[in-house]
Scaffold this motif. Structure first.
Motif, PDB file in Angstrom:
ATOM      1  N   THR A 189       0.791  -1.220   0.000  1.00 23.24           N
ATOM      2  CA  THR A 189       0.000   0.000   0.000  1.00 23.24           C
ATOM      3  C   THR A 189       0.826   1.275   0.000  1.00 23.24           C
ATOM      4  N   GLY A 190       2.086   1.175   0.412  1.00 21.99           N
ATOM      5  CA  GLY A 190       2.908   2.365   0.559  1.00 21.99           C
ATOM      6  C   GLY A 190       2.573   3.173   1.794  1.00 21.99           C
ATOM      7  N   GLU A 191       1.726   2.635   2.658  1.00 20.09           N
ATOM      8  CA  GLU A 191       1.303   3.349   3.864  1.00 20.09           C
ATOM      9  C   GLU A 191       2.176   2.974   5.063  1.00 20.09           C
ATOM     10  N   PRO A 192       2.309   3.877   6.035  1.00 19.88           N
ATOM     11  CA  PRO A 192       3.061   3.546   7.252  1.00 19.88           C
ATOM     12  C   PRO A 192       2.422   2.382   8.003  1.00 19.88           C
ATOM     13  N   LEU A 193       3.273   1.494   8.495  1.00 16.92           N
ATOM     14  CA  LEU A 193       2.807   0.284   9.165  1.00 16.92           C
ATOM     15  C   LEU A 193       3.211   0.263  10.633  1.00 16.92           C
ATOM     16  N   ALA A 194       4.370   0.808  10.946  1.00 15.12           N
ATOM     17  CA  ALA A 194       4.868   0.799  12.322  1.00 15.12           C
ATOM     18  C   ALA A 194       5.986   1.826  12.429  1.00 15.12           C
ATOM     19  N   GLN A 195       6.372   2.083  13.673  1.00 11.91           N
ATOM     20  CA  GLN A 195       7.506   2.966  13.932  1.00 11.91           C
ATOM     21  C   GLN A 195       8.367   2.337  15.022  1.00 11.91           C
TER      22      GLN A 195
ATOM     23  N   ARG B 171       9.968 -23.082  25.463  1.00 17.41           N
ATOM     24  CA  ARG B 171       8.848 -22.188  25.797  1.00 17.41           C
ATOM     25  C   ARG B 171       8.538 -21.255  24.628  1.00 17.41           C
ATOM     26  N   ALA B 172       9.582 -20.756  23.971  1.00 19.09           N
ATOM     27  CA  ALA B 172       9.374 -19.863  22.825  1.00 19.09           C
ATOM     28  C   ALA B 172       8.631 -20.570  21.706  1.00 19.09           C
ATOM     29  N   ALA B 173       8.938 -21.828  21.462  1.00 19.65           N
ATOM     30  CA  ALA B 173       8.237 -22.590  20.432  1.00 19.65           C
ATOM     31  C   ALA B 173       6.754 -22.685  20.759  1.00 19.65           C
ATOM     32  N   GLY B 174       6.419 -22.926  22.029  1.00 20.22           N
ATOM     33  CA  GLY B 174       5.016 -22.984  22.416  1.00 20.22           C
ATOM     34  C   GLY B 174       4.316 -21.649  22.266  1.00 20.22           C
ATOM     35  N   LEU B 175       4.993 -20.573  22.640  1.00 13.90           N
ATOM     36  CA  LEU B 175       4.421 -19.239  22.478  1.00 13.90           C
ATOM     37  C   LEU B 175       4.163 -18.915  21.009  1.00 13.90           C
ATOM     38  N   LEU B 176       5.079 -19.304  20.152  1.00 20.58           N
ATOM     39  CA  LEU B 176       4.893 -19.040  18.729  1.00 20.58           C
ATOM     40  C   LEU B 176       3.700 -19.823  18.184  1.00 20.58           C
ATOM     41  N   GLU B 177       3.536 -21.052  18.613  1.00 19.14           N
ATOM     42  CA  GLU B 177       2.352 -21.830  18.212  1.00 19.14           C
ATOM     43  C   GLU B 177       1.072 -21.083  18.601  1.00 19.14           C
ATOM     44  N   ASP B 178       1.062 -20.496  19.805  1.00 14.31           N
ATOM     45  CA  ASP B 178      -0.131 -19.807  20.298  1.00 14.31           C
ATOM     46  C   ASP B 178      -0.396 -18.492  19.582  1.00 14.31           C
ATOM     47  N   ASN B 179       0.608 -17.938  18.931  1.00 11.74           N
ATOM     48  CA  ASN B 179       0.480 -16.608  18.328  1.00 11.74           C
ATOM     49  C   ASN B 179       0.660 -16.626  16.815  1.00 11.74           C
ATOM     50  N   ARG B 180       0.391 -17.775  16.199  1.00 13.28           N
ATOM     51  CA  ARG B 180       0.589 -17.929  14.751  1.00 13.28           C
ATOM     52  C   ARG B 180      -0.110 -16.832  13.951  1.00 13.28           C
ATOM     53  N   ALA B 181      -1.375 -16.608  14.231  1.00 11.42           N
ATOM     54  CA  ALA B 181      -2.164 -15.699  13.396  1.00 11.42           C
ATOM     55  C   ALA B 181      -1.604 -14.278  13.432  1.00 11.42           C
ATOM     56  N   ALA B 182      -1.267 -13.797  14.628  1.00 14.38           N
ATOM     57  CA  ALA B 182      -0.731 -12.435  14.736  1.00 14.38           C
ATOM     58  C   ALA B 182       0.611 -12.316  14.048  1.00 14.38           C
ATOM     59  N   TYR B 183       1.472 -13.331  14.219  1.00 20.79           N
ATOM     60  CA  TYR B 183       2.777 -13.304  13.582  1.00 20.79           C
ATOM     61  C   TYR B 183       2.638 -13.369  12.056  1.00 20.79           C
ATOM     62  N   ALA B 184       1.732 -14.213  11.574  1.00 16.71           N
ATOM     63  CA  ALA B 184       1.551 -14.350  10.122  1.00 16.71           C
ATOM     64  C   ALA B 184       1.078 -13.042   9.500  1.00 16.71           C
ATOM     65  N   GLU B 185       0.193 -12.338  10.181  1.00 16.01           N
ATOM     66  CA  GLU B 185      -0.299 -11.071   9.627  1.00 16.01           C
ATOM     67  C   GLU B 185       0.833 -10.064   9.476  1.00 16.01           C
ATOM     68  N   TRP B 186       1.712  -9.998  10.468  1.00 17.49           N
ATOM     69  CA  TRP B 186       2.844  -9.082  10.359  1.00 17.49           C
ATOM     70  C   TRP B 186       3.760  -9.463   9.197  1.00 17.49           C
ATOM     71  N   ILE B 187       4.013 -10.757   9.017  1.00 15.73           N
ATOM     72  CA  ILE B 187       4.896 -11.186   7.926  1.00 15.73           C
ATOM     73  C   ILE B 187       4.287 -10.828   6.577  1.00 15.73           C
ATOM     74  N   VAL B 188       2.982 -11.066   6.418  1.00 14.69           N
ATOM     75  CA  VAL B 188       2.305 -10.732   5.161  1.00 14.69           C
ATOM     76  C   VAL B 188       2.385  -9.238   4.888  1.00 14.69           C
ATOM     77  N   ARG B 189       2.086  -8.445   5.891  1.00 15.26           N
ATOM     78  CA  ARG B 189       1.974  -7.007   5.662  1.00 15.26           C
ATOM     79  C   ARG B 189       3.330  -6.327   5.514  1.00 15.26           C
ATOM     80  N   GLU B 190       4.319  -6.758   6.303  1.00 14.57           N
ATOM     81  CA  GLU B 190       5.606  -6.058   6.244  1.00 14.57           C
ATOM     82  C   GLU B 190       6.485  -6.538   5.103  1.00 14.57           C
ATOM     83  N   THR B 191       6.408  -7.831   4.746  1.00 16.72           N
ATOM     84  CA  THR B 191       7.268  -8.348   3.676  1.00 16.72           C
ATOM     85  C   THR B 191       6.582  -8.394   2.320  1.00 16.72           C
TER      86      THR B 191
END
Length: 487
Positions: free
Chosen positions: A35-41, A78-98
């Motif tokens: 989009t060319g729009e700001p996403l984060a700072q 523990r980090a692996a378990g946390l990532l499993e629990d947060n898949r959707a939020a992490y995936a959205e960031w990867i899609v939008r930023e990359t």
């Protein structure tokens, strides 16, 4: 476990250096490619910020390395378990930023989960050898941490490629100062920093500071950093290698590629086309292992080219966050313009355009060029865009010669029903990775990843290579009685 990890820490406008904090370098705005729009700072590191972080990492490293191995392993599990629990939020960031499509995001997440488990497993592996010695003398070689490892990661698969260096470096007992690419600092830095912080990594062991080239050069030159792991372009890699060499530091360079996919005349054509499409169009071709040259035996070349063109015309292009597309945006409009330059110059030199070849801002249509010869830019230059470049060959010897006609040496693929014939060709290719009856884009955290020539300095990440890269040997002898020397 926290089900909303990304909002667990207030990181906007900040970086991680002991704690989440603003930096002297000011702020960095993250732009969404589609989009060319700001996403984060985020905070932007200055050389002074890098210096302070490296000093802090050095102070924290010894206590981290001294923790019982079981305690360190728990952090990664523990980090692996946390990532499993947060898949959707992490995936959205990867899609939008990359600008990657959702399946690409899920691949990154699955890969990092795998790397986290591998990092935990490293801590129960042997890390030394008992060497031959005379009676009364014990001779031991053991692997010890470098101390502070500087990691500079790229924009294309930032969550995965940041993790590929950072996690084994930490597992080996090092502290890490991470500088993610300024175009993807959230997925290349914040995501992993939050994950490890929530999993219990002690403060000060991982510092995450986005920044520009001056911050990167400060990291490479810092006296408290004893190793640099860099993934990125060959041009920047040469500069990193030069600086690291000047300061007598170990450096691991994973650089670009101009990878060849060889299609022999006895190949399964449909499977070859399927693999070739994946190898050149996955994530818009912005992968170091992408197939930059499709070398096709003359008997099949025209059919192969037409099938590729049909596929190209059928692939939808657009915003992967809002539409079910196959091709998203390139990381910047400048990168899209460079792809267009390579394509247009090659057409002017005689390449035949069968599909695509047009640019719309950051979006570039999947493109197929036939009749490509070795003097054309599309054959020579790393494209980092969605372009299939097709060159015909007559003999197996000519195929090998064309594949090796490059300064790069990362990946290759060979398609043939005759395994012996394919293996004979594969063994002659000057690459670090080669796949028989598969395409060039393959990745697995248990394999040693790296290239030759302009694709890298022979370093490797992954599997058995991690202990070699992120530690160094120390020789220790123990004598029952001190010897009496003649002098």
């Amino acid at each position: 476990m926290n089900s909303n990890l990304l909002t667990a820490t207030e990181w906007t406008g900040k970086a991680l250096s002991g704690h989440w904090t603003s930096l002297a370098g000011g702020t960095l705005e993250v732009i969404e490619p589609a989009t060319g729009e700001p996403l984060a700072q985020l905070a932007k590191a200055s050389p002074a910020d890098i210096r302070a972080a490296c000093q802090g990492a050095r102070q924290s490293q010894k206590a981290w390395a001294a923790l019982p191995y079981g305690e360190r392993a728990k952090v990664f599990r523990r980090a692996a378990g946390l990532l499993e629990d947060n898949r959707a939020a992490y995936a959205e960031w990867i899609v939008r930023e990359t600008g990657g499509i959702p399946p690409k995001a899920m691949f990154e997440i699955d890969s990092v989960i795998h790397l986290l488990h591998e990092a935990a497993a490293m801590l129960t592996q042997p890390r030394g050898l008992v060497l031959p010695s005379v009676d009364g003398v014990s001779s031991i070689a053991r692997r010890v941490p470098h101390g502070v490892v500087g990691v500079i990661s790229p924009f294309n698969f930032p969550f995965l490629l940041t993790s590929r260096a950072t996690l084994p470096a930490l597992a080996c007992g090092n502290a890490v100062v991470l500088k993610p690419d300024p175009r993807t600092p959230v997925t290349g830095g914040v995501l992993l920093a939050l994950l490890l912080q929530a999993a219990g990594l002690p403060a000060g062991v991982l510092h995450m500071l986005p920044g520009e080239a001056d911050a990167g050069e400060a990291l490479v030159s810092d006296p408290d950093v004893t190793m640099i792991s860099f993934t990125g372009s060959t041009a920047v890699g040469r500069r990193v290698g030069e600086l690291a060499g000047r300061h007598l530091k170990k450096v691991a360079l994973e650089l670009g590629g101009k990878n060849a996919l060889l299609i022999l005349d006895d190949a399964d054509l449909e499977l070859a086309v399927c693999g070739g499409s994946w190898a050149s169009w996955l994530h818009q071709g912005q992968i170091c292992m992408s197939a930059g040259r499709h070398l096709v035996q003359r008997k099949l070349v025209e059919t192969y080219a037409q099938r590729m063109a049909e596929k190209a015309r059928a692939l939808p292009v657009g915003n992967p966050h809002t539409s079910p597309v196959a091709i998203g945006p390139l990381i910047t409009e400048k990168q899209a313009a460079n792809v267009h330059r390579i394509v247009q110059q090659s057409i002017a030199m005689g390449a035949r355009l069968l599909a695509g070849g047009s640019q719309d801002g950051r979006f570039y249509q999947p493109t197929v060029l036939a009749d490509v010869t070795p003097d054309m830019p599309v054959f020579r230059e790393e494209i980092f865009g969605p372009v299939v470049s097709i060159t015909a060959f007559d003999s197996d010897a000519e195929a090998v010669a064309l594949a090796n006609d490059t300064e790069y040496g990362l990946a290759a693929g060979v398609h043939s029903r005759d395994i012996g014939r394919a293996m004979a060709l594969a063994e002659q290719l000057n690459v670090g990775l080669v796949h028989v009856n598969d395409q060039t884009v393959n990745d697995d955290g248990t394999m040693p990843m790296g290239g030759r020539g302009a694709s890298g300095n022979g370093s490797r990440h992954g599997g058995p290579a991690n202990w070699d890269e992120f530690t160094q040997w120390q020789w220790t002898t123990v004598r029952n009685t001190a010897p009496a020397y003649p002098l």
